[in-house]
Design an enzyme around this catalytic site. Structure first.
Site, PDB file in Angstrom:
ATOM      1  N   LYS A  86      22.191  20.896 -36.564  1.00 53.12           N
ATOM      2  CA  LYS A  86      22.387  19.596 -37.227  1.00 53.12           C
ATOM      3  C   LYS A  86      22.160  18.434 -36.261  1.00 53.12           C
ATOM      4  CE  LYS A  86      26.656  20.393 -38.540  1.00 53.12           C
ATOM      5  NZ  LYS A  86      26.913  21.809 -38.146  1.00 53.12           N
ATOM      6  N   ARG A  93      33.243  17.500 -44.013  1.00 49.29           N
ATOM      7  CA  ARG A  93      33.324  18.919 -43.709  1.00 49.29           C
ATOM      8  C   ARG A  93      34.334  19.626 -44.609  1.00 49.29           C
ATOM      9  NH1 ARG A  93      31.517  18.941 -38.319  1.00 49.29           N
ATOM     10  NH2 ARG A  93      31.592  20.888 -37.186  1.00 49.29           N
ATOM     11  N   ARG A 142      23.926  27.222 -25.690  1.00 50.00           N
ATOM     12  CA  ARG A 142      23.839  25.784 -25.925  1.00 50.00           C
ATOM     13  C   ARG A 142      24.390  24.984 -24.743  1.00 50.00           C
ATOM     14  NH1 ARG A 142      25.626  22.717 -31.374  1.00 50.00           N
ATOM     15  NH2 ARG A 142      27.728  23.512 -31.017  1.00 50.00           N
ATOM     16  N   ARG A 172      30.014  23.344 -23.883  1.00 52.20           N
ATOM     17  CA  ARG A 172      31.228  22.862 -24.559  1.00 52.20           C
ATOM     18  C   ARG A 172      32.319  23.922 -24.589  1.00 52.20           C
ATOM     19  NH1 ARG A 172      28.871  20.528 -30.063  1.00 52.20           N
ATOM     20  NH2 ARG A 172      30.798  21.453 -30.832  1.00 52.20           N
ATOM     21  N   ARG A 227      35.548  28.917 -35.532  1.00 55.64           N
ATOM     22  CA  ARG A 227      34.823  27.824 -36.186  1.00 55.64           C
ATOM     23  C   ARG A 227      34.034  28.335 -37.382  1.00 55.64           C
ATOM     24  NH1 ARG A 227      31.623  25.337 -31.394  1.00 55.64           N
ATOM     25  NH2 ARG A 227      30.818  23.877 -32.940  1.00 55.64           N
TER      26      ARG A 227
HETATM   27  P1  ADP Z   1      29.223  21.777 -34.671  1.00 54.24           P
HETATM   28  O1  ADP Z   1      28.365  21.070 -35.647  1.00 54.24           O
HETATM   29  O2  ADP Z   1      28.447  22.488 -33.619  1.00 54.24           O
HETATM   30  O3  ADP Z   1      30.285  22.622 -35.283  1.00 54.24           O
HETATM   31  P2  ADP Z   1      30.501  19.225 -34.090  1.00 54.24           P
HETATM   32  O4  ADP Z   1      30.094  18.534 -32.861  1.00 54.24           O
HETATM   33  O5  ADP Z   1      30.013  18.707 -35.382  1.00 54.24           O
HETATM   34  O6  ADP Z   1      30.072  20.734 -33.850  1.00 54.24           O
HETATM   35  O7  ADP Z   1      32.087  19.306 -34.187  1.00 54.24           O
HETATM   36  C1  ADP Z   1      32.884  19.775 -33.123  1.00 54.24           C
HETATM   37  C2  ADP Z   1      34.331  19.873 -33.550  1.00 54.24           C
HETATM   38  O8  ADP Z   1      34.845  18.562 -33.908  1.00 54.24           O
HETATM   39  C3  ADP Z   1      34.609  20.716 -34.792  1.00 54.24           C
HETATM   40  O9  ADP Z   1      34.705  22.084 -34.494  1.00 54.24           O
HETATM   41  C4  ADP Z   1      35.943  20.115 -35.270  1.00 54.24           C
HETATM   42  O10 ADP Z   1      37.015  20.565 -34.489  1.00 54.24           O
HETATM   43  C5  ADP Z   1      35.753  18.634 -35.008  1.00 54.24           C
HETATM   44  N1  ADP Z   1      35.155  17.946 -36.178  1.00 54.24           N
HETATM   45  C6  ADP Z   1      33.917  17.382 -36.229  1.00 54.24           C
HETATM   46  N2  ADP Z   1      33.689  16.830 -37.441  1.00 54.24           N
HETATM   47  C7  ADP Z   1      34.802  17.050 -38.183  1.00 54.24           C
HETATM   48  C8  ADP Z   1      35.184  16.748 -39.525  1.00 54.24           C
HETATM   49  N3  ADP Z   1      34.359  16.100 -40.361  1.00 54.24           N
HETATM   50  N4  ADP Z   1      36.423  17.128 -39.940  1.00 54.24           N
HETATM   51  C9  ADP Z   1      37.252  17.768 -39.128  1.00 54.24           C
HETATM   52  N5  ADP Z   1      36.956  18.104 -37.857  1.00 54.24           N
HETATM   53  C10 ADP Z   1      35.751  17.760 -37.373  1.00 54.24           C
END
Ligand code: ADP
Ligand code: ZN
Length: 209
Positions: A8, A83, A122, A155, A166
């Protein structure tokens, strides 16, 4: 939208540049807060580093505040938000208030095997959030970002144990959004295997680019 590791962030960076709208990544916003070590950042760490979602009310408040800034007035590309169904409903309500609407939801579809492989390798830029991979998407100089020269790191939440959590959270909380947006006729599926350039070549035509 799409599971963690679907690509993404990588796609969103190029797509937002092409569309001329800001790339709003909830993950990047959260990582920024955590890096500065604000009180909010410390609060976020508890959830993010455990592979858990940040609570809906907190997440929505932070993202909606960002959408209220001037650069978002002509549109924006969201990445990682909403999400959960509750976040999606809050976003709909906010946008309706401003007379706006979601144009398209892109769903990056990948297999679990590929996700595990991608997340293990990554690497992310500390400064600008660009993503790299130790095997499939190497930076020109090892350990440094092509875009800004920033330092690359692995990360905490990309460790295999956390990735499993996750993915479980994704299946339970986020996957239901596929149906939510499909019912509204907004969902466009993209096969997200292959190189970033290949995925981009499948994505742009769906948006008339
Ligand atoms: P990825 O897309 O690789 O899962 P992100 O960078 O989008 O990683 O998100 C990293 C972390 O940030 C998630 O695992 C979660 O803990 C938190 N997070 C990000 N966006 C949201 C959201 N919309 N609602 C709740 N938690 C979020
Ligand atoms: Zn960078």
């Amino acid at each position: 939208m799409g599971p963690p590791g679907a690509g993404k962030g990588t796609q969103a960076k190029d797509l937002s540049a092409r569309l001329g709208v800001p790339h709003i990544s909830s993950g990047d916003i959260f990582r920024g807060e955590m890096a500065v070590g604000t009180e909010l950042g410390e609060q976020l760490k508890k959830f993010v580093n455990a592979g858990q979602l940040v609570p809906d009310d907190l997440t929505t408040r932070i993202v909606v505040k960002r959408l209220g800034q001037a650069d978002c007035s002509k549109g924006f590309l969201l990445d990682g938000f909403p999400r959960t169904l509750e976040q999606a409903r809050s976003l709909d309500a906010e946008m309706l208030q401003d007379g706006g609407k979601i144009d398209t939801v892109l769903y990056l579809d990948v297999t679990p095997d590929l996700i595990a492989q991608r997340m293990a390798g990554r690497r992310m830029c500390k400064k600008c959030g660009a993503s790299y991979h130790t095997v499939t998407l190497k930076p020109k100089t090892e350990g440094a970002c092509d875009r800004c020269g920033g330092e690359l790191y692995h990360r905490d939440d990309d460790r295999p144990e956390t990735v499993k959590d996750r993915l479980r959270v994704y299946a339970e909380k986020t996957a239901p959004l596929i149906g939510y947006y499909d019912q509204q006729g907004l969902l466009r599926r993209v096969a997200a295997d292959g190189t970033p350039a290949e995925v981009q070549a499948r994505t742009f035509p769906l948006l008339g680019l």
